[in-house]
Design an enzyme around this catalytic site. Structure first.
Site, PDB file in Angstrom:
ATOM      1  N   ASP A  49       0.890  -1.172   0.000  1.00 31.47           N
ATOM      2  CA  ASP A  49       0.000   0.000   0.000  1.00 31.47           C
ATOM      3  C   ASP A  49       0.925   1.218   0.000  1.00 31.47           C
ATOM      4  O   ASP A  49       1.658   1.445   0.966  1.00 31.47           O
ATOM      5  CB  ASP A  49      -0.868  -0.032   1.275  1.00 31.47           C
ATOM      6  CG  ASP A  49      -1.683   1.241   1.469  1.00 31.47           C
ATOM      7  OD1 ASP A  49      -2.554   1.251   2.353  1.00 31.47           O
ATOM      8  OD2 ASP A  49      -1.441   2.228   0.739  1.00 31.47           O
ATOM      9  N   ASP A  79      -5.655   7.361  -5.587  1.00 27.77           N
ATOM     10  CA  ASP A  79      -5.923   8.787  -5.306  1.00 27.77           C
ATOM     11  C   ASP A  79      -6.722   8.908  -4.009  1.00 27.77           C
ATOM     12  O   ASP A  79      -6.381   9.682  -3.102  1.00 27.77           O
ATOM     13  CB  ASP A  79      -6.711   9.358  -6.485  1.00 27.77           C
ATOM     14  CG  ASP A  79      -6.733  10.884  -6.513  1.00 27.77           C
ATOM     15  OD1 ASP A  79      -7.471  11.439  -7.340  1.00 27.77           O
ATOM     16  OD2 ASP A  79      -6.022  11.506  -5.704  1.00 27.77           O
ATOM     17  N   TYR A 121      -8.486   3.898 -15.169  1.00 32.19           N
ATOM     18  CA  TYR A 121      -8.227   4.415 -16.527  1.00 32.19           C
ATOM     19  C   TYR A 121      -7.957   3.310 -17.544  1.00 32.19           C
ATOM     20  O   TYR A 121      -7.693   3.571 -18.709  1.00 32.19           O
ATOM     21  CB  TYR A 121      -7.091   5.441 -16.487  1.00 32.19           C
ATOM     22  CG  TYR A 121      -7.500   6.816 -15.957  1.00 32.19           C
ATOM     23  CD1 TYR A 121      -8.808   7.066 -15.541  1.00 32.19           C
ATOM     24  CD2 TYR A 121      -6.594   7.865 -15.887  1.00 32.19           C
ATOM     25  CE1 TYR A 121      -9.186   8.307 -15.051  1.00 32.19           C
ATOM     26  CE2 TYR A 121      -6.958   9.121 -15.408  1.00 32.19           C
ATOM     27  CZ  TYR A 121      -8.265   9.329 -14.989  1.00 32.19           C
ATOM     28  OH  TYR A 121      -8.630  10.569 -14.506  1.00 32.19           O
TER      29      TYR A 121
HETATM   30  N1  APR Z   1      -1.286   1.587  -3.042  1.00 34.04           N
HETATM   31  C1  APR Z   1      -0.727   1.265  -4.236  1.00 34.04           C
HETATM   32  N2  APR Z   1      -1.431   1.086  -5.373  1.00 34.04           N
HETATM   33  C2  APR Z   1      -2.782   1.222  -5.282  1.00 34.04           C
HETATM   34  C3  APR Z   1      -3.442   1.560  -4.078  1.00 34.04           C
HETATM   35  C4  APR Z   1      -2.628   1.736  -2.923  1.00 34.04           C
HETATM   36  N3  APR Z   1      -3.165   2.060  -1.734  1.00 34.04           N
HETATM   37  N4  APR Z   1      -4.785   1.634  -4.331  1.00 34.04           N
HETATM   38  C5  APR Z   1      -4.947   1.338  -5.640  1.00 34.04           C
HETATM   39  N5  APR Z   1      -3.753   1.085  -6.211  1.00 34.04           N
HETATM   40  C6  APR Z   1      -3.434   0.707  -7.596  1.00 34.04           C
HETATM   41  C7  APR Z   1      -4.531   0.117  -8.431  1.00 34.04           C
HETATM   42  O1  APR Z   1      -4.760  -1.245  -8.089  1.00 34.04           O
HETATM   43  C8  APR Z   1      -3.926   0.276  -9.816  1.00 34.04           C
HETATM   44  O2  APR Z   1      -3.005  -0.776 -10.060  1.00 34.04           O
HETATM   45  O3  APR Z   1      -3.072   1.871  -8.299  1.00 34.04           O
HETATM   46  C9  APR Z   1      -3.143   1.583  -9.695  1.00 34.04           C
HETATM   47  C10 APR Z   1      -3.782   2.768 -10.385  1.00 34.04           C
HETATM   48  O4  APR Z   1      -5.186   2.601 -10.369  1.00 34.04           O
HETATM   49  P1  APR Z   1      -6.173   3.831 -10.030  1.00 34.04           P
HETATM   50  O5  APR Z   1      -5.942   4.266  -8.656  1.00 34.04           O
HETATM   51  O6  APR Z   1      -7.539   3.392 -10.423  1.00 34.04           O
HETATM   52  O7  APR Z   1      -5.647   5.003 -10.975  1.00 34.04           O
HETATM   53  P2  APR Z   1      -5.823   5.216 -12.540  1.00 34.04           P
HETATM   54  O8  APR Z   1      -6.113   3.958 -13.270  1.00 34.04           O
HETATM   55  O9  APR Z   1      -4.634   6.013 -12.931  1.00 34.04           O
HETATM   56  O10 APR Z   1      -7.135   6.115 -12.624  1.00 34.04           O
HETATM   57  C11 APR Z   1      -7.068   7.425 -12.106  1.00 34.04           C
HETATM   58  O11 APR Z   1      -8.961   7.096 -10.705  1.00 34.04           O
HETATM   59  O12 APR Z   1      -8.988   7.356  -8.464  1.00 34.04           O
HETATM   60  C12 APR Z   1      -9.296   7.973  -9.642  1.00 34.04           C
HETATM   61  O13 APR Z   1      -9.063  10.302  -9.201  1.00 34.04           O
HETATM   62  C13 APR Z   1      -8.479   9.210  -9.857  1.00 34.04           C
HETATM   63  O14 APR Z   1      -9.752   9.890 -11.768  1.00 34.04           O
HETATM   64  C14 APR Z   1      -8.523   9.306 -11.353  1.00 34.04           C
HETATM   65  C15 APR Z   1      -8.473   7.865 -11.800  1.00 34.04           C
END
Ligand code: APR
Length: 174
Positions: free
Chosen positions: A10, A34, A126
């Site tokens: 995490d 995020d 995304y």
């Molecule tokens: N620590 C590490 N990685 C994480 C965590 C965490 N606590 N939580 C989620 N992830 C991973 C997800 O499993 C994925 O592999 O981060 C990676 C990116 O996924 P998302 O968070 O969904 O980000 P993204 O695909 O870039 O989409 C961005 O999602 O949360 C919204 O505001 C954000 O609109 C934006 C979009």
């Protein structure tokens, strides 16, 4: 020489100089990593983000900004906006994702960071295909490190699922 590694963790728990957030253009938080970063870091992060958006407007895809890390053990958060898969052509999506990594590394260097941790940007909400995202991330980071092998001691790819961890470890051959 900068060490590149992949771990399953995490990202909000890591005591590195910079953690990178996969944000959206509003910088107001969201789901995924995020949401986790804003929840763990607390209101100081959103305050910093609001000031940035008020001054500069929404953050364009591929660009990055830096804020405090609030209550998290990291020193700073770099927020970057990855491409949404399917909204631009594959080549442009790859270029924009690579720009996220480069821009984040540049800001980490400007902040005199020695360690930075990235989530798997764009591969969640995304929908960027994980294999292509992993290849793009490692190519972009390796090129940046080849150009500047001394500034950073470590770059950590923080995976949140087994599929990404296997992909990164195969590509890093660890
Ligand atoms: N620590 C590490 N990685 C994480 C965590 C965490 N606590 N939580 C989620 N992830 C991973 C997800 O499993 C994925 O592999 O981060 C990676 C990116 O996924 P998302 O968070 O969904 O980000 P993204 O695909 O870039 O989409 C961005 O999602 O949360 C919204 O505001 C954000 O609109 C934006 C979009």
């Amino acid at each position: 020489m900068t060490r590149l590694e992949a771990i399953e963790a995490d990202i909000t728990t890591l005591a590195v100089d910079v953690i990178v957030n996969a944000a959206n253009t509003s910088l107001m938080g969201g789901g995924g990593v995020d949401g986790a970063i804003h929840r763990a870091g607390g209101p100081d992060i959103r305050k910093d983000c609001m000031a940035i958006v008020e001054r500069d407007g929404p953050l364009p895809t591929g660009r990055a900004v830096i804020t405090k890390a609030g209550k998290m053990p990291a020193g700073h958060v770099v927020h970057t906006v990855g491409p949404v898969w399917g909204t631009v052509g594959e080549q442009e999506a790859v270029a924009l994702l690579a720009s996220c990594y480069r821009s984040s590394l540049d800001l980490a260097r400007d902040a005199s960071a020695a360690s930075i941790a990235f989530p798997n940007i764009s591969t969640g909400i995304y929908h960027f295909p994980k294999p292509l995202a992993a290849e793009t991330a490692i190519k972009a980071v390796s090129a940046w490190v080849d150009d500047d092998p001394v500034t950073l001691e470590s770059v950590t790819f923080v995976c949140f699922d087994r599929e990404n961890l296997v992909l990164y470890r195969d590509l890093l051959r660890v």
